[in-house]
Design a protein around this motif. Structure first.
Motif, short mmCIF file in Angstrom:
data_model
loop_
_atom_site.label_atom_id
_atom_site.label_comp_id
_atom_site.label_asym_id
_atom_site.label_seq_id
_atom_site.Cartn_x
_atom_site.Cartn_y
_atom_site.Cartn_z
N ARG A 34 0.82 -1.21 0.00
CA ARG A 34 0.00 0.00 0.00
C ARG A 34 0.85 1.26 0.00
O ARG A 34 0.50 2.26 -0.63
CB ARG A 34 -0.94 0.00 1.21
N GLN B 48 -6.70 -5.92 6.07
CA GLN B 48 -5.58 -5.55 5.20
C GLN B 48 -5.86 -5.83 3.73
O GLN B 48 -5.58 -4.97 2.89
CB GLN B 48 -4.32 -6.28 5.62
N GLU B 50 -8.67 -5.83 2.10
CA GLU B 50 -9.62 -4.84 1.61
C GLU B 50 -8.93 -3.49 1.40
O GLU B 50 -9.15 -2.81 0.40
CB GLU B 50 -10.78 -4.67 2.58
N ARG B 51 -8.12 -3.12 2.40
CA ARG B 51 -7.44 -1.83 2.28
C ARG B 51 -6.51 -1.82 1.08
O ARG B 51 -6.39 -0.82 0.37
CB ARG B 51 -6.67 -1.53 3.57
#
Lengths: 130, 141
Positions: A34, B48, B50-51
């Motif tokens: 991310r 996590q 999904e994020r």
């Protein structure tokens, strides 16, 4: 420089990363992913900003317009390349159980963006006054 | 990871009453402190995957904005063949990002313990971004 070349080789060789150390908790890997994506978005936003300077400031003299746009685009390129590099290094550090790599890139990028922003304010104000 | 078999593993392994599948998730989290026999958490409380999926979605949205601006620039002052070709390259980069995001999103949902991102996919996503910037520089100049 040699370190960068070695890392570039790692980008395309998933096996090479996986050979070292042990697989970390998948949540750490996803957090690293991310962070990588956030840097990629930053790069895409810089590229979009380059287009926007070119398209939405038509009254600007051409050298300024092209110069500002190219500065933003170059920042986007550097940001994207550095995103992969940092991701690979973090992934490897987590596998080896080392500390995550420290980086002065965020500070450098902030300074570059601040300079571009000040230049834009000056250019727009000058165009407004003149 | 003993309780990691699929997306529904959290509901079936975490709830002892066997009816947890359709329950809201907070019902499970109230039970968790009392369960000592479960060494690994039955589901990820941080969501996590999904994020990460949403992060990919945000990234493709950013790419869409850049690609739309690229097409606008390519068509703005009279569409030349060269300009159209560069615009098409930018669209191809956007498509590459979307396909990478789609593939990664599917892999994230395929198992309860998602595999790490492949370096090749990360490099491909970054190269799409770089190619978009190169196309942008060609369009701007």
């Amino acid at each position: 420089m040699i370190r960068v070349v070695r890392n570039v080789r790692l980008w395309f060789a998933p096996e090479a990363v996986r050979e070292e150390g042990s697989t970390p908790d998948y949540r750490f890997s996803l957090a690293n992913e991310r962070t990588f994506l956030a840097w990629l978005r930053t790069a895409l936003a810089l590229i979009g900003g380059g287009f926007a300077v070119d398209q939405f400031l038509p009254d600007l003299p051409r050298p300024w317009r092209v110069g500002l746009a190219l500065a933003l685009l170059a920042a986007g390129v550097v940001c994207a390349l550095r995103a992969v590099d940092h991701w690979v290094r973090c992934e490897r550090a987590m596998r080896r159980g080392e500390d995550l790599p420290a980086s002065r890139f965020p500070a450098v990028l902030s300074l570059v963006i601040a300079v571009v922003a000040v230049a834009m304010v000056v250019v727009v104000l000058a165009g407004w006054a003149g | 990871m003993s309780g990691a078999r699929g997306p529904g593993a959290g509901a079936t392994d975490g709830g002892d009453d066997g009816e947890g599948a359709g329950r809201p998730r907070d019902a499970e989290s109230h039970q968790d402190p009392g369960q000592h026999q479960e060494p690994s958490p039955p589901r990820d409380p941080g969501l996590q995957p999904e994020r990460t999926r949403l992060a990919w979605r945000r990234t493709t949205l950013s790419g869409t904005v850049a690609a739309v601006l690229a097409v606008r620039t390519a068509l703005h002052d009279g569409a030349t063949p060269a300009g159209l070709a560069v615009g098409a390259l930018c669209c191809a980069c956007w498509l590459g990002l979307v396909l990478l995001a789609g593939a990664r999103t599917r892999r994230l949902g395929s198992s309860a313990v998602p595999p790490a991102l492949a370096p090749r996919a990360a490099a491909a996503a970054a190269l799409c971004t770089v190619a978009l910037a190169v196309g942008a520089a060609a369009l701007v100049m």
